[in-house]
Design a protein around this motif. Structure first.
Motif, PDB file in Angstrom:
ATOM      1  N   MET A  59      16.119  22.360  36.746  1.00 43.99           N
ATOM      2  CA  MET A  59      15.609  20.994  36.860  1.00 43.99           C
ATOM      3  C   MET A  59      14.291  21.000  37.642  1.00 43.99           C
ATOM      4  N   PRO A  60      13.174  20.581  37.027  1.00 42.54           N
ATOM      5  CA  PRO A  60      11.902  20.554  37.751  1.00 42.54           C
ATOM      6  C   PRO A  60      11.864  19.422  38.776  1.00 42.54           C
ATOM      7  N   HIS A  61      11.291  19.726  39.915  1.00 38.04           N
ATOM      8  CA  HIS A  61      11.041  18.708  40.937  1.00 38.04           C
ATOM      9  C   HIS A  61       9.532  18.517  41.025  1.00 38.04           C
ATOM     10  N   LEU A  62       9.066  17.343  40.623  1.00 40.47           N
ATOM     11  CA  LEU A  62       7.643  17.017  40.663  1.00 40.47           C
ATOM     12  C   LEU A  62       7.407  16.047  41.812  1.00 40.47           C
ATOM     13  N   LEU A  63       6.619  16.462  42.785  1.00 35.40           N
ATOM     14  CA  LEU A  63       6.330  15.648  43.961  1.00 35.40           C
ATOM     15  C   LEU A  63       4.861  15.255  43.948  1.00 35.40           C
ATOM     16  N   THR A  64       4.584  14.026  44.345  1.00 35.26           N
ATOM     17  CA  THR A  64       3.205  13.576  44.486  1.00 35.26           C
ATOM     18  C   THR A  64       3.032  12.926  45.851  1.00 35.26           C
ATOM     19  N   SER A  65       1.829  13.024  46.382  1.00 38.56           N
ATOM     20  CA  SER A  65       1.453  12.276  47.587  1.00 38.56           C
ATOM     21  C   SER A  65       0.222  11.458  47.255  1.00 38.56           C
ATOM     22  N   ALA A  66       0.154  10.252  47.815  1.00 37.12           N
ATOM     23  CA  ALA A  66      -0.945   9.337  47.526  1.00 37.12           C
ATOM     24  C   ALA A  66      -2.287  10.033  47.694  1.00 37.12           C
ATOM     25  N   LEU A  67      -3.167   9.866  46.708  1.00 40.08           N
ATOM     26  CA  LEU A  67      -4.482  10.505  46.767  1.00 40.08           C
ATOM     27  C   LEU A  67      -5.329   9.831  47.853  1.00 40.08           C
ATOM     28  N   PRO A  68      -5.745  10.564  48.878  1.00 37.74           N
ATOM     29  CA  PRO A  68      -6.580   9.948  49.922  1.00 37.74           C
ATOM     30  C   PRO A  68      -8.008   9.751  49.438  1.00 37.74           C
ATOM     31  N   TYR A  69      -8.614   8.645  49.844  1.00 36.32           N
ATOM     32  CA  TYR A  69     -10.014   8.398  49.523  1.00 36.32           C
ATOM     33  C   TYR A  69     -10.894   9.467  50.162  1.00 36.32           C
ATOM     34  N   ALA A  70     -11.855   9.961  49.393  1.00 32.53           N
ATOM     35  CA  ALA A  70     -12.788  10.960  49.918  1.00 32.53           C
ATOM     36  C   ALA A  70     -14.039  10.269  50.447  1.00 32.53           C
ATOM     37  N   TRP A 117       2.176  21.385  31.179  1.00 26.77           N
ATOM     38  CA  TRP A 117       2.308  20.221  32.063  1.00 26.77           C
ATOM     39  C   TRP A 117       3.381  19.257  31.585  1.00 26.77           C
ATOM     40  N   ARG A 118       3.669  19.285  30.290  1.00 30.04           N
ATOM     41  CA  ARG A 118       4.694  18.378  29.751  1.00 30.04           C
ATOM     42  C   ARG A 118       6.079  18.722  30.279  1.00 30.04           C
ATOM     43  N   ASP A 119       6.274  19.983  30.702  1.00 28.96           N
ATOM     44  CA  ASP A 119       7.570  20.374  31.273  1.00 28.96           C
ATOM     45  C   ASP A 119       7.879  19.591  32.541  1.00 28.96           C
ATOM     46  N   TYR A 120       6.864  19.007  33.141  1.00 31.12           N
ATOM     47  CA  TYR A 120       7.059  18.208  34.356  1.00 31.12           C
ATOM     48  C   TYR A 120       7.001  16.707  34.063  1.00 31.12           C
ATOM     49  N   TRP A 121       5.996  16.265  33.319  1.00 28.15           N
ATOM     50  CA  TRP A 121       5.787  14.826  33.135  1.00 28.15           C
ATOM     51  C   TRP A 121       6.544  14.237  31.954  1.00 28.15           C
ATOM     52  N   GLN A 122       6.956  15.062  30.993  1.00 27.62           N
ATOM     53  CA  GLN A 122       7.620  14.523  29.812  1.00 27.62           C
ATOM     54  C   GLN A 122       8.984  15.167  29.591  1.00 27.62           C
ATOM     55  N   ASN A 123       9.557  15.675  30.649  1.00 33.03           N
ATOM     56  CA  ASN A 123      10.885  16.292  30.623  1.00 33.03           C
ATOM     57  C   ASN A 123      11.873  15.310  31.253  1.00 33.03           C
ATOM     58  N   PRO A 124      12.844  14.823  30.506  1.00 31.19           N
ATOM     59  CA  PRO A 124      13.783  13.825  31.059  1.00 31.19           C
ATOM     60  C   PRO A 124      14.582  14.326  32.249  1.00 31.19           C
ATOM     61  N   ASP A 125      14.626  15.652  32.443  1.00 28.96           N
ATOM     62  CA  ASP A 125      15.363  16.205  33.586  1.00 28.96           C
ATOM     63  C   ASP A 125      14.519  16.264  34.863  1.00 28.96           C
ATOM     64  N   THR A 126      13.228  15.954  34.769  1.00 28.42           N
ATOM     65  CA  THR A 126      12.347  16.043  35.931  1.00 28.42           C
ATOM     66  C   THR A 126      12.736  15.040  37.006  1.00 28.42           C
TER      67      THR A 126
END
Length: 715
Positions: free
Chosen positions: A1-12, A285-294
């Motif tokens: 099961m892939p775990h995809l984590l994101t953190s808010a993109l900080p303004y540069a 990349w679809r293995d993370y964003w388009q995988n229902p198990d993500t």
């Protein structure tokens, strides 16, 4: 099961401060490191948000190209994250061609579906002097809610109200300072209201098309509450284009000269960041964003809840090919010494400043991580103080973790030449404690309760110290150097040390590496926690008999040290920066009362606290029964106090220069009884006596009126 984590993109467009770190990045790092240790497939992406009005506005003011701004702060913030152990798998940029392409493709897909966008011609402010339409942040005026004269076109930073430019009273262009004029312009709007029913079911029930996709009971209450507040008020279409010359061009024949609004393209940055990582590592990349198990998890601050729980999920749903987040554990805000971070007032400390100032501070990066973890704003706003920083470092890292490792390694070398002694291997209270601690830690990590996880970690270190102290192998050795119990004790303690070195990794990774080096173990690798869990469950040791370990020495020199105040001086410099500014004089006075700063004047008031804060103190009447000097100290007296009902306690008090011990028995006092016990000069103190101090520094007892008994509550 892939775990995809994101953190808010900080303004540069500027450096990051401690509040940013505590909000979206440190919690995600804790979770990512834990998942990796459990052997999970983890991808954590982030990157710089390099579009938007704030960047172009700063560039115009400084007379430079926006790319000069984003290049500078992308590099600075990326380096700061790396120095503090923030372990992104990929840190991207929204100025890259890949991100532009990904965002434009997303727009085209939604546009071609039909019904997702509304095209409207409206009146917006225009600055004739600069010949351009003004984005929200290019307009200032008086807030119609609170009267603040420096409100922006999108928000009043004084009262926090969301605004539109046309609501401002007496608006002016930030560019020219002149009054703007209204002109017609055409823009594309995302029809958010169309997705209201879907969002309501998804937020409240965790269901999409009748299928359970997440458990809403695991979401933080303030996240659900903010989402439902917006939903109950009714969602409105939101503009996704702007008249700007910096950003991603809108891929539409009727949108010449327009760019995608930053709130639309920024979250797509998670997708483009994933794409870049996958290109670099030969993955899809679809293995993370388009995988229902993500398992997709967004780490953000509370100011981004609406974007990540309503707007971005609606965009993903409208596109139709993407997974939705399983959780959005948004943190509240972190304040600094009782006030909001403010660059304009110089209130706070930025990450790169901390790194530079504390570069010679032992374990300085992890000291900051630990102080923030112990005070994360998980459910409510929190406050970073230099006092708290000092206390967490000295008490947790130095007194408990460092002290335990030093004692264990010294004794192992003394009795067994640095080799792990042999043991009977029988299951013991230590084996049970290690299994229980690892299990509890895992439960807290998986529920995003990182403060609770840190507490459990400290409790394990406390257990090790207590076990060693109670077992006292040095006493056994005096009676019989060959006593087999000595080997059993040290074997057990080394197992605790191994568990601490492993579980320290998410919290303080650099320290964890040092601890593993002391134990002559490899640096932790993916899956090591899962291996340790299974090893303990099978009744096997974490470190086998015969393994050679090193010497720990002083891993954490204390900040508050009678013999060496060099670390204290570093902390004091930071506190004194706040006091040195005339602009911050009144604010600095309100943040007084710091234990590690100069003694406050007798009439100096401390910050206001809530009634709930006061009621946490258990104040009671008592009588001093005995008093005696503490050996090797000319300041301390050891007192025995009577709290009534047959209860007596030991108290160590720094009053030896004010009172002769012989005159104290019979003295009535008021004491704080629910402070954690601590040793002072080797003597246990189980309460604190309240004292008053006059202008000359003379101390006097605070006491109840004559005739009051012992143990009475003081309210």
């Amino acid at each position: 099961m892939p775990h995809l984590l994101t953190s808010a993109l900080p303004y540069a467009n500027g450096p990051l401060h401690l509040g940013h770190l505590a909000g979206a990045y440190l919690p995600a790092d804790l979770y990512a490191r834990y998942l990796r240790l459990m052997g999970k497939d983890v991808l954590w992406v982030c990157g710089s948000d390099e579009h938007g009005a704030a960047i172009t506005l700063r560039a115009k003011k400084e007379g430079i190209d926006p790319r000069d701004i984003i290049d500078k702060y992308h590099a600075l913030n990326k380096a700061s994250f790396a120095a503090l152990g923030i372990s992104f798998d990929h840190y991207h940029r929204t100025s890259t061609p890949l991100h532009h392409e990904t965002s434009q493709d997303f727009f085209r897909t939604l546009d071609q579906k039909g019904g997702e966008f509304i095209v409207k011609t409206t009146e917006q402010y225009y600055d004739p002097a600069y010949q351009q339409f003004l984005a929200d942040r290019y307009i200032k005026g008086t807030c119609p809610r609170c009267g603040h004269t420096e409100a922006f076109g999108d928000q009043c930073e004084n009262c926090g109200s969301d605004l539109s430019p046309t609501e401002l009273i007496e608006p002016v262009s930030v560019l020219s300072g002149s009054t703007p004029e209204l002109r017609e312009t055409k823009h594309w709007y995302f029809d958010l209201a169309k997705h209201e029913d879907f969002l309501r079911r998804w937020i409240q029930e965790g269901r999409v098309d009748g299928e359970q996709v997440h458990d809403p009971t695991t979401w933080k209450k303030h996240v659900i509450g903010q989402c439902m507040s917006w939903l109950n008020e009714g969602l409105q279409a939101r503009a996704i284009t702007r008249d700007l010359d910096w950003g991603i061009s809108v891929p539409h024949p009727e949108a010449e000269g327009k760019v995608l609004y930053v709130w639309f393209d920024a979250p797509i940055g998670y997708i483009s960041s994933t794409k870049q990582w996958c290109l670099d590592h030969g993955r899809d990349w679809r293995d993370y964003w388009q995988n229902p198990d993500t398992e997709l998890t967004h780490f953000i601050g509370k100011d981004n809840i609406v974007f990540h729980c309503l707007i971005f999920p609606a965009m993903l749903r409208a596109h139709g090919d993407y997974v939705l987040p399983k959780n959005v554990p948004a943190n509240q805000f972190l304040n600094f010494e009782g006030d909001k971070f403010s660059k304009s007032r110089g209130w706070g400390i930025e990450l790169h400043e901390y790194i530079e100032e504390f570069q010679d501070f032992p374990n300085g990066e992890d000291a900051l991580r630990w102080a923030l973890i112990r005070n994360l704003p998980e459910q409510s706003d929190a406050d970073f103080t230099w006092d708290g920083f000092t206390e967490y470092y000295d008490k947790d890292l130095a007194d408990k973790l460092g002290n335990f490792f030093n004692r264990v390694t010294v004794l192992t070398h003394k009795y067994f030449d640095g080799l792990v002694p042999r043991s009977t291997g029988a299951r013991s209270q230590v084996q049970h404690q290690l299994q229980q601690s690892l299990s509890t830690l895992a439960t807290h990590f998986e529920a995003f309760r990182f403060k609770d996880a840190a507490t459990t970690f400290v409790e394990l270190a406390t257990f090790g110290n207590t076990y060693l102290q109670d077992a006292a192998p040095w006493s056994l050795a005096k009676a019989d150097p060959e006593d087999p119990r000595i080997a059993e004790i040290m074997f057990d303690c080394i197992q605790v040390a191994a568990a601490l070195a492993l579980t320290a990794h998410p919290f303080v990774p650099l320290v964890s590496a040092k601890l593993r080096t002391v134990l002559k173990q490899d640096i932790v690798a993916n899956g090591d926690w899962a291996v340790a869990r299974d090893t303990l469950a099978a009744g096997r040791p974490l470190i086998a008999a015969g393994h050679a370990i090193g010497q720990a020495g002083v891993l954490f020199p204390k900040i508050v040290d009678r013999k060496d105040d060099s670390l204290l001086q570093i902390v004091l410099r930071q506190r004194n920066k706040l006091r040195s500014s005339a602009e911050l004089a009144s604010s600095a006075e309100q943040s007084g009362g710091a234990k590690i700063i100069d003694t406050p004047a007798a009439d100096e008031a401390k910050p206001e606290i809530s009634f709930d804060d006061f009621t946490k103190l258990d104040l009671r009447t008592a009588t001093i029964v005995t008093a005696a000097p503490v050996k090797k100290s000319n300041k301390l007296l050891q007192l025995t106090i009577d709290l009534g009902a047959g209860e007596q306690r030991s108290v160590v008090s720094g009053i030896a220069k004010h009172y002769d011990p012989s005159e104290l028995p019979g003295q009535q006092v008021v004491v704080v009884t629910n402070l954690a016990p601590r040793k002072m000069a080797g003597v246990l103190s189980e309460a604190m006596i309240l004292m008053a101090e006059d202008a000359q520094g003379k101390l006097g007892f605070v006491a109840a009126p004559a005739g009051f008994g012992n143990g009475l509550g003081v309210r």
